[in-house]
Design a protein around this motif. Structure first.
Motif, mmCIF file in Angstrom:
data_model
loop_
_atom_site.group_PDB
_atom_site.id
_atom_site.type_symbol
_atom_site.label_atom_id
_atom_site.label_comp_id
_atom_site.label_asym_id
_atom_site.label_seq_id
_atom_site.Cartn_x
_atom_site.Cartn_y
_atom_site.Cartn_z
ATOM 1 N N HIS A 147 5.202 6.639 -13.811
ATOM 2 C CA HIS A 147 4.293 6.592 -12.658
ATOM 3 C C HIS A 147 4.161 7.949 -11.975
ATOM 4 O O HIS A 147 3.701 8.021 -10.835
ATOM 5 C CB HIS A 147 4.772 5.531 -11.657
ATOM 6 N N LEU A 169 3.178 8.101 -7.952
ATOM 7 C CA LEU A 169 2.045 7.286 -7.526
ATOM 8 C C LEU A 169 2.122 6.009 -8.359
ATOM 9 O O LEU A 169 1.628 5.956 -9.488
ATOM 10 C CB LEU A 169 0.739 8.052 -7.756
ATOM 11 N N ASP A 180 0.809 -1.232 0.000
ATOM 12 C CA ASP A 180 0.000 0.000 0.000
ATOM 13 C C ASP A 180 0.837 1.274 0.000
ATOM 14 O O ASP A 180 0.380 2.314 -0.467
ATOM 15 C CB ASP A 180 -0.934 0.004 1.212
ATOM 16 N N THR A 227 5.592 9.319 1.999
ATOM 17 C CA THR A 227 4.469 10.245 2.202
ATOM 18 C C THR A 227 4.769 11.349 3.213
ATOM 19 O O THR A 227 4.085 12.371 3.230
ATOM 20 C CB THR A 227 3.240 9.459 2.693
ATOM 21 N N ASN A 266 1.582 2.714 -10.114
ATOM 22 C CA ASN A 266 0.355 2.076 -10.604
ATOM 23 C C ASN A 266 -0.890 2.906 -10.243
ATOM 24 O O ASN A 266 -1.967 2.365 -10.019
ATOM 25 C CB ASN A 266 0.216 0.642 -10.062
ATOM 26 N N GLY A 267 -0.675 4.209 -10.131
ATOM 27 C CA GLY A 267 -1.793 5.112 -9.848
ATOM 28 C C GLY A 267 -2.261 5.092 -8.408
ATOM 29 O O GLY A 267 -3.224 5.763 -8.049
ATOM 30 N N LYS A 268 -1.581 4.324 -7.512
ATOM 31 C CA LYS A 268 -2.105 4.212 -6.142
ATOM 32 C C LYS A 268 -1.070 4.122 -5.022
ATOM 33 O O LYS A 268 -1.378 4.426 -3.878
ATOM 34 C CB LYS A 268 -3.055 3.016 -6.052
ATOM 35 N N ILE A 269 0.139 3.694 -5.313
ATOM 36 C CA ILE A 269 1.113 3.488 -4.222
ATOM 37 C C ILE A 269 2.036 4.703 -4.116
ATOM 38 O O ILE A 269 2.896 4.909 -4.965
ATOM 39 C CB ILE A 269 1.967 2.224 -4.466
ATOM 40 N N VAL A 291 -2.963 7.317 3.354
ATOM 41 C CA VAL A 291 -3.177 6.421 2.220
ATOM 42 C C VAL A 291 -4.405 5.578 2.559
ATOM 43 O O VAL A 291 -4.443 4.920 3.606
ATOM 44 C CB VAL A 291 -1.950 5.503 2.006
ATOM 45 N N SER A 292 -5.389 5.628 1.690
ATOM 46 C CA SER A 292 -6.670 4.986 1.969
ATOM 47 C C SER A 292 -6.497 3.499 2.285
ATOM 48 O O SER A 292 -5.902 2.748 1.511
ATOM 49 C CB SER A 292 -7.573 5.189 0.743
ATOM 50 N N ASP A 322 2.552 11.389 -11.137
ATOM 51 C CA ASP A 322 1.248 12.058 -11.190
ATOM 52 C C ASP A 322 1.517 13.571 -11.262
ATOM 53 O O ASP A 322 1.892 14.174 -10.252
ATOM 54 C CB ASP A 322 0.431 11.703 -9.944
#
Lengths: 69, 397
Positions: free
Chosen positions: B322, B331, B288, B340, B333-336, B372-373, B324
């Protein structure tokens, strides 16, 4: 950003630091500086030879470009 | 990595981090001692765990001696106390093993950082700091100081130059890492520097040691972090949400000094990754949040490639792919997200304690606006390439 180091001319641009591998024993490396060569001419793989300077009143090993015999 | 060699890991998920404390970090001012910063972080961590001084029976230190801390906090029943070099996964691993073996039940681990003359002009001007060594310890000036020493930052400068020689574009790759860390710091109240950074800012930065500029090197700061570690079983009785140590390792090769490692393709990071891969059920890309060490931007580039996010030499391509643009950060794969909290580069140079504290914060779900959600797994690759490469996989329920 500590105290000034010996033999570094802070107005002359970057002080080169080079790690040298010895022909006599691959893998045996020594880190010092390169003299008698413009900094931007120092390249990975270039041939150099041992030279000596005086520092703290004693000889100190450095390197310079190889002079062909 | 083609062949995974499975390794014993009987400690997996059996030990938990149950308390964290931090002073936050500053790069100026501060008339406090390093010891008081370490003590403040430690007191916060013990309270955060829902414990008191009499519960702490293990103390694991970095620079400020464990006996000093035992005395400062008045810990009456300590039976395990050790000191370790940095980065902090060494201390976390020792605490983990001490709890697992029964040497102690509740172990305090702490690390304080302090600006010193080697890294800070202001510290050199301060008579109380002028003689301090790295991290605030030994006398700074050895009898003899030659500028051709390549310990520390100079060593990474040379290997970054080597990368440039082999692949090129090293500064463009390092720029992404510096900007990413700063974006993290903008959302972290503990960070020493929180102004946003653009790529333009990066390219204008003062060059320190070619190819590394001032933005490629971690921030000298004052501050401290602390942790409390106990068994997963005991953690269930404590008030906070436990974060489990899933796998931990350190990695080193036979010739590990700055000018002696075999090359970019065989050093401590490779050993740490092999071991972590053999011990961990959790692996990239199924994580994550990612925390690679960023004491120097080049170290991060090296970790990204050596962990296997991409192949050696393809770091820049990976970072661009990757990136953004809107969020001004990586980010994967658009999420990790990566680092932070802002990392060593922007939160402050904490030799890994910041990465570990932020990983715990994210897994607890208490990271506020930078949360991170639904973060359940954190992957940490800490330390450099020489005698200090380390890995840690943390998870939460």
């Amino acid at each position: 950003m500590g105290p000034p180091a010996p033999d570094v001319d802070y107005k002359a641009g970057p002080h080169p630091v080079a790690t040298v591998e010895l022909d006599e024993q691959p893998g045996l490396r020594y880190t010092s500086t390169v003299i008698n060569c413009p900094t931007d001419k120092i390249q990975i793989g270039m041939r150099i030879q041992l030279a000596w300077i005086e520092r703290y009143g004693a000889p100190y090993p450095v390197f310079e470009p190889l002079r062909e015999a | 990595m083609a062949n995974i060699i499975k390794l014993r890991n009987p400690i997996k998920d059996k030990i938990a981090i149950v308390g964290i404390g931090s002073t936050g970090f500053s790069k100026e001012g501060n008339e406090r001692s390093r010891g008081s910063l370490a003590a403040e972080a430690s007191i916060k961590a013990i309270r955060d765990a829902g414990l008191t001084a009499k519960d702490i029976d293990g103390v694991v230190a970095t620079a400020h001696a464990p006996w000093w801390m035992v005395s400062a906090l008045g810990l009456p029943s300590v039976r395990h106390y050790t000191s370790h070099p940095m980065p902090l996964v060494l201390g976390i691993t020792d605490a983990m093993n001490a709890v697992f073996s029964g040497s102690a039940d509740h172990v305090l681990v702490y690390h304080a950082v302090y600006r010193t003359p080697a890294t800070s002009r202001a510290a050199y001007a301060d008579p109380f700091r002028r003689k301090l060594g790295f991290g605030g310890t030994d006398p700074f000036m050895p009898e003899r100081f030659d500028p051709e020493n390549i310990a520390g930052g100079t060593g990474y400068t040379m290997w970054a130059s080597r990368y440039e020689h082999e692949y090129g574009n090293v500064r463009e790759a390092m720029a992404h890492i510096a900007v990413n860390s700063r974006t993290g710091a903008t959302q972290n109240p503990l960070a020493a520097v929180r102004d946003p950074m653009t790529f333009d800012d990066y390219w204008k930065a003062r060059m320190v040691r070619e190819p590394m500029s001032v933005f490629d090197m971690d921030l000298p700061v004052d501050g401290g972090d602390a942790f409390v570690i106990t068994t997963a079983e005991r953690a269930r009785d404590l008030p906070g949400k436990p974060v489990y140590i899933h796998a931990a390792t350190t990695g080193i090769v036979a010739r590990n000094q700055e000018d002696m490692i075999p090359g970019l393709h065989n050093h401590g990071q490779h050993r740490a990754i092999e071991t972590l891969r053999g011990k961990s059920d959790i692996w990239i890309p199924d994580i994550d949040v990612y925390f690679p060490y960023d004491g120097f931007t080049f170290i991060t580039l090296s970790w990204i490639e050596n962990v296997g996010w991409c192949k050696p030499g393809e770091g820049l391509e990976f970072l661009k792919q990757h990136w953004d643009k809107e969020k001004n950060r990586l980010l994967i794969n658009g999420k990790i997200p990566m680092n932070t909290h802002g990392g060593n580069l922007s939160e402050g140079g904490t030799q890994g304690s910041g990465h570990i504290r932020e990983a715990v914060t994210q897994l607890r779900g208490t990271a506020g606006e930078r949360q991170v959600s639904n973060a359940k797994t954190a992957f940490l690759t800490i330390g450099g390439m020489f005698f200090n490469a380390q890995g840690l996989v943390l998870r939460a329920d």
